[in-house]
Write an enzyme that holds these catalytic residues in place. Structure first.
Site, PDB file in Angstrom:
ATOM      1  N   CYS A 272       1.274   0.261 -13.251  1.00  0.00           N
ATOM      2  CA  CYS A 272       2.182  -0.855 -12.971  1.00  0.00           C
ATOM      3  C   CYS A 272       1.459  -2.185 -12.738  1.00  0.00           C
ATOM      4  CB  CYS A 272       3.077  -0.485 -11.794  1.00  0.00           C
ATOM      5  SG  CYS A 272       4.543  -1.533 -11.625  1.00  0.00           S
TER       6      CYS A 272
ATOM      7  N   LYS B 185      -4.403   3.811  -8.547  1.00  0.00           N
ATOM      8  CA  LYS B 185      -3.975   2.426  -8.730  1.00  0.00           C
ATOM      9  C   LYS B 185      -4.993   1.527  -8.046  1.00  0.00           C
ATOM     10  CE  LYS B 185       0.287  -0.312  -8.485  1.00  0.00           C
ATOM     11  NZ  LYS B 185       1.720  -0.262  -8.088  1.00  0.00           N
TER      12      LYS B 185
ATOM     13  N   GLU C 247       5.680   5.741 -12.775  1.00  0.00           N
ATOM     14  CA  GLU C 247       5.050   5.597 -11.461  1.00  0.00           C
ATOM     15  C   GLU C 247       6.004   6.076 -10.374  1.00  0.00           C
ATOM     16  OE1 GLU C 247       3.052   2.078  -8.713  1.00  0.00           O
ATOM     17  OE2 GLU C 247       4.651   1.561 -10.114  1.00  0.00           O
TER      18      GLU C 247
END
Length: 520
Positions: free
Chosen positions: A386, A352, A275
């Site tokens: 993440c 995300k 990321e």
């Protein structure tokens, strides 16, 4: 008045791909207009296609999609008992698909009302029967609609009486009469089967077609094994990438190219970057930028990064999970997006969903709204960036769509943050009986706000059962050292765990009590 179809035109029946999903949804809306039944979501259809592509069929007339049917494999022990549609189909995702099942379960058949003179329904039923006979299954089971029931109950005391009248030919129902002509037997009535279907008063007719060619005992070898379209072993390489100063974009690309070249030399199918690996580009600035200036500077590199990754994916014949990069959207908002570049040249995006408080505070990053599997030459995959891995609903949504591997690019500054992501990823691998691949940054960028220090121990995680490594770890790295970890992941082991493992988390979910609803 609708013009009658030209019978000389060609009708073609074949297996659909995810590209057909928008047209399937439009067909469903036409076929069920006025019934009160809501359409399948795109993710449900992806789940059906990804889990059992051989069991899905579409009919096309002169290039227009006019018929669709969906099915999956299941054991008769389950399907011959009373059930509801949500429970047995896993809320429409075909989550109960069992490659060892001895019956085909019919999820859906729908035909464009303007083309019912072409016997499209008959063609689709014939394809199902051919599949059953080719795979030496025992038959077909499903809950059929009864769209004339609501009106008929003015004249019959109970639904069973109306069904018996149809069986004797005294009454006609466009669905059940057709099914009886196709040699299906009524084995019962399923109350509350599909409550959205007001025309059928929520009932389903429990139907069974017995394969006349079925062996006395299940054959060990079928015409072709389940999953024949998937690569049996997938080699994955996760890059633990060191952040360091660069003087130019070309220097940055050459660092990426080095790792793509190395992992391709090892004949990897996937190369995974962390990321926000592109924040390294901010080190080119002479002084530390303010957060707003940093984001503006980074978003200018979005197209060059996509172009470079796509070129490397094609040139080195490898699928690249491109970490993530802050991207300015057409409406001005900034999202943290992973660019997945496949070796065939396709580029997919996954935003995300949950930006962290730091991302919101420093860079005003906003969360995306879509989460879909990505079809690759190694089967369907998913990406969670993440923090997203800490929300179990997201990985379950990907598993319902058929994901076998979930890639998690991450960026954490110290060990506690890292362990939150790591422990959650291990849980996701266990819950969904899938592989999870983590890739993180190490090193420091002193002049880049919010990227001062990094902590990472990239890894490749598995479910915890006998076919896999003892600790559920296929590969691990030394913390905070730039390196690459490789692992060969057998998709057959996932199938074994999901359908005959010590525990069977996906199969044993209580769809009668709960299910995941994704707003699309």
């Amino acid at each position: 008045m609708t013009q009658a179809p030209d019978t000389a035109a060609q009708v073609v029946v074949h297996n659909p791909t995810p590209a057909d999903i928008p047209n399937i949804r439009k067909l469903f809306a036409r076929a069920y207009a006025g019934s009160g039944v809501s359409s399948y979501t795109a993710s449900m259809l992806r789940g059906q296609i990804n889990k059992f592509p051989e069991g899905q069929f579409i009919a096309e007339y002169e290039g227009d999609l006019i018929g669709f049917c969906s099915s999956f494999l299941i054991s008769g022990e389950i399907a011959l008992k009373p059930h509801t549609w949500n429970w047995i189909t896993g809320s429409g995702y075909a989550s109960r698909h069992d490659p060892n099942g001895d019956y085909l379960y019919g999820v859906e058949v729908c035909v464009d009302p303007d083309f019912r003179g072409l016997r499209i329904g008959q063609r689709l039923y014939d394809e199902r029967k051919k599949l059953v006979q080719a795979w030496a299954l025992r038959g077909i089971i499903y809950g059929g609609r009864l769209p004339t029931l609501a009106a008929a109950m003015e004249h019959f005391a109970k639904p069973e009486d109306y069904i018996e009248a149809i069986r004797q030919g005294r009454e006609k129902d466009p669905v059940l009469t057709f099914q009886l002509r196709n040699d299906f037997d009524v084995i019962g009535l399923l109350p509350d089967y599909w409550n959205e279907d007001r025309q059928s008063l929520g009932y389903g007719v429990h139907l069974l077609w017995r394969n006349p060619q079925a062996p006395d005992e299940k054959e060990e070898a079928r015409a072709k094994p389940f999953g024949g379209r998937l690569t049996d072993t997938v080699r994955v390489a996760t890059v633990q990438y060191q952040q360091r100063r660069v003087k130019s974009f070309e220097e940055f690309v050459e660092m990426l190219r080095y790792f793509v070249d190395v992992t391709a030399d090892y004949r990897s199918d996937f190369c995974v970057f962390p990321e926000l690996f592109s924040l390294q580009l901010l080190s080119m600035e002479d002084s530390e930028l303010s957060p707003s200036e940093a984001i503006e500077a980074l978003t200018r590199w979005t197209d060059p990064i996509k172009t470079a990754l796509r070129d490397m994916a094609v040139r080195y014949n490898i699928n690249i999970i491109g970490g993530s990069h802050p991207t300015k959207m057409p409406n001005g908002r900034v999202e943290n997006i992973c660019y997945v570049c496949l070796r065939g040249g396709e580029v997919h995006e996954q935003a995300k969903i949950h930006p962290t408080p730091n991302e919101v505070y420093w860079w005003n990053i906003e969360g995306g709204h879509e989460l879909s599997t990505i079809n690759t030459d190694c089967g369907p995959i998913g990406v969670l960036i993440c923090y997203d891995a800490e929300f179990p609903e997201l990985s379950r949504h990907l598993a319902d769509q058929g994901a076998n591997i979930i890639f998690v690019p991450f960026c954490t500054d110290e060990r506690q943050s890292y362990l939150r992501v790591r422990y959650c990823c291990q849980a996701r691998a266990v819950e969904n009986q899938c592989y999870v691949v983590m890739s993180g940054n190490c090193g420091n960028l002193p002049n880049v706000a919010n990227m001062d220090i990094q902590y990472a121990q990239s890894c490749i995680l598995t479910p915890c059962d006998f076919p896999f490594a003892r600790d559920g770890i296929a590969a691990d790295t030394t913390p905070n050292v730039e390196t690459v970890a490789f692992a060969d992941l057998r998709l057959a082991d996932l199938r074994e765990a999901r359908y005959s493992g010590t525990v069977q988390n996906l199969k044993d979910r209580r769809h009668d009590l709960y299910h995941l609803v994704w707003r699309e």
